[in-house]
Design a protein around this motif. Structure first.
Motif: not given
Length: 139
Positions: A68-77, A79-86
């Protein structure tokens, strides 16, 4: 593919965080997102959102890290690719903030995805950073 960008924002960390975690309103700050449907409320660890972006298929993103109030990271999957955004907020000594956005794609199809959409994805992340700055500084 790895991409990162940072933007300095002349606003309080609390204001920036409020905008950042209100993912359903992101289309108001950037043309890189058409619509966001929050599937689990409130925004917190394990929350999911369906994100619709121009020229890209809709994707479900799951929050994998949250402070909270600092960061979040999320991930999308896909086929063949995992994308992570911080999304990280760093408070500067003068009370303003720097926001760091990173995007990583991994998996067997990540190199192909980078060739096909890497330029577009990098442009979108930059648009999101600039849109956040603009919105936060006008509040």
């Amino acid at each position: 593919m790895h991409f990162e960008t940072s933007v300095d924002i002349d606003a309080s960390p609390e204001n920036v965080w409020t905008i950042l975690k209100d993912v359903e309103r992101w289309p108001e700050m950037t043309a890189s997102i058409n619509r966001v449907e929050l599937l689990d409320k409130p925004v917190a660890l394990s929350s999911r959102a369906r994100v619709f972006q121009p020229k890209l298929p809709a994707a479900i993103w799951t929050i994998t890290a949250f402070a909270e109030n600092k960061t979040f990271t999320w991930e999308s999957r896909s086929p063949g690719v995992i994308t992570t955004a911080a999304h990280e907020i760093v408070t500067n000594p003068d009370g303003t903030v720097s926001v760091h956005l990173t995007l990583d794609q991994k998996g067997p199809l990540a190199p192909i995805m980078s060739l096909l959409a890497g330029r577009l994805v990098r442009r979108y992340v930059t648009m999101e950073a600039n849109g956040l700055k603009s919105k936060a500084e006008t509040l």
